[in-house]
Design an enzyme around this catalytic site. Structure first.
Site, short mmCIF file in Angstrom:
data_model
loop_
_atom_site.label_atom_id
_atom_site.label_comp_id
_atom_site.label_asym_id
_atom_site.label_seq_id
_atom_site.Cartn_x
_atom_site.Cartn_y
_atom_site.Cartn_z
CG HIS A 89 46.01 53.20 36.16
ND1 HIS A 89 45.68 54.04 35.11
CD2 HIS A 89 46.40 54.03 37.16
CE1 HIS A 89 45.88 55.29 35.45
NE2 HIS A 89 46.31 55.32 36.69
NE ARG A 90 46.33 45.47 32.88
CZ ARG A 90 46.24 44.14 32.83
NH1 ARG A 90 47.24 43.43 32.34
NH2 ARG A 90 45.16 43.53 33.28
#
Length: 425
Positions: A398-399
């Protein structure tokens, strides 16, 4: 002139290697370029060549012994040359219990990688008090006394920890990180079973150790999210059947994995923001698609990488992937053949697995888990029909990849498989 045979660092993840077999015995003549020893890295079996001629004067590490990279394994020198200074240097480095000086240019290296910049101390010897405890495989593990005590209290195997202190020494913060990422859970659970249950100790292979080290740095630190889609495989299976009929005379064959790789590559070229890696203060967006295909081997998992898949047709993908898979199972891959995938596919459908989630292998930002293709009833235009369906799950970091980005990529991937006329030989 005397030359040293060294356990070279053959991949970025390699911290140690195991001596499998000496192909020369002490006293045997050696020519420059001769293979003198075979070693097992965290991914493959490699041959180490002598960089000088003479006689194998001394074997310093026995077969089936695991030692850190940089360890001097043996010495090649003319029969009449005095090698006492070299042996004394090795002993001095062991006694000093600190990283050794730079390896001279004439040391032996593995045929498929550069020698490391530094040479670590051999492990198959007693170590200084306070420098850590040797494992059952002979590996030297350098720890501070505090870190060693903390590891013992938490039930943590030091062999699974990568030290961040000077010279790779395991320090307090490494144990704290390990506790935070759940490394202590497995040993504690094993102890809870109780000593009365019959069991046997099975040493970790180099591949299994690498998996343990890499993946504890994945699921904990990397914020995973998962997207699942079910795909109608009827048209692509029909296309595959027709392609293979046309290829019968050539002996070539197109498999589902090759179609999945080609489709993923084409979809990634349309969604370049998914073909990325998180790099701390920036995101690396790759300009080509290199796909890793997870392959099970007897003692673990390895991921051979097919380069620039988007520019290749199905036939070439099939030929290259079959060659890579065969050599992966034989542990004959060079390091550059199993490193650096920008996207990975893990297919467990052949084992009857309907659906699963895969753990991202850093530094990549995505991995796709593929389940079995099954016939099931589905509603099509208001009627129930039997269709061939396959479920895939995309794991995302998700980064680097947001939910909408991953979903758009997955929708394109699904659409291509359900309308596969764009797939070409």
């Amino acid at each position: 002139m005397a030359t040293r045979i060294v356990m070279s660092k053959l991949s970025p993840t390699m911290e140690e290697g195991r001596v499998l077999q000496w192909t020369k015995k002490e006293g045997d003549p050696v020519e420059s370029g001769d293979v003198v020893v075979e070693v097992e890295t965290d991914k493959a079996t490699m041959e180490v060549e002598a960089m000088g001629s003479g006689v194998l004067r001394r074997i310093l590490v026995a077969e089936n012994t695991t030692v850190p990279t940089g360890t001097v394994l043996g010495v090649v020198a003319p029969e009449d040359e005095d090698i006492s200074d070299i042996l004394a240097q090795v002993e001095a480095r062991i006694g000093a219990a600190e990283p050794a000086a730079a390896v001279p240019a004439d040391v032996a290296t593995a045929t498929q990688a550069e020698a490391p910049a530094e040479e670590g101390p051999p492990a198959a010897v007693p170590m200084q008090e306070g420098e850590g405890e040797g494992e059952g495989d002979g590996r030297r593990i350098k720890t501070s006394p505090l870190a060693r005590r903390m590891a013992s209290e938490q039930g943590i195997e030091l062999d699974l920890i990568t030290g961040t202190g000077p010279g790779g020494r395991i320090v307090k913060r490494d144990i704290e990180t390990a506790v935070g990422t759940g490394v202590a859970a497995a040993p504690a659970a094993a102890e809870a079973i109780g000593p009365e249950v019959p069991s046997e100790r099975v040493e970790l292979s180099q591949i299994r150790k690498a998996i343990a080290r890499n993946l504890i740095q994945s699921l904990g630190p990397i914020p995973h999210f998962f997207l699942t889609a079910e795909i109608d495989m009827g048209r692509v299976l029909a296309l595959r059947s027709e392609l293979n009929k046309s290829l019968e005379d050539s002996g070539a064959k197109i498999g589902i994995n090759e179609i999945l790789m080609k489709t993923a590559a084409q979809a990634l070229l349309q969604h370049p923001n998914v073909n990325v890696a998180f790099a701390g203060d920036h995101i690396r967006r790759f300009k080509r698609v290199d796909i890793g295909l997870a392959v099970a081997v007897p003692d673990g998992l390895i991921t051979p990488v097919l380069r620039n898949v988007g520019a290749k047709g199905l036939l070439r993908i099939s030929e290259e992937s079959r060659d890579l898979i065969t050599r992966a199972r034989e542990k004959k891959l060079a390091p550059e053949e199993y490193q650096g995938a920008t996207f990975t596919i893990s297919n467990l459908g052949m084992y009857g697995i309907d659906e699963f989630t895969a753990i991202i292998n850093p530094p990549a930002a995505t991995i796709m888990a593929v389940g079995a293709t099954q016939q099931k009833p589905v509603v099509v235009d208001g009627s129930i029909e039997i269709r061939s369906r396959m479920r895939v799950t995309l794991s995302c970091d998700h980064r680097a990849v947001d939910g909408a980005m991953g979903a758009e990529f997955l929708a394109t991937f699904k659409g291509m498989l359900e309308n596969p006329l764009r797939l070409v030989l």
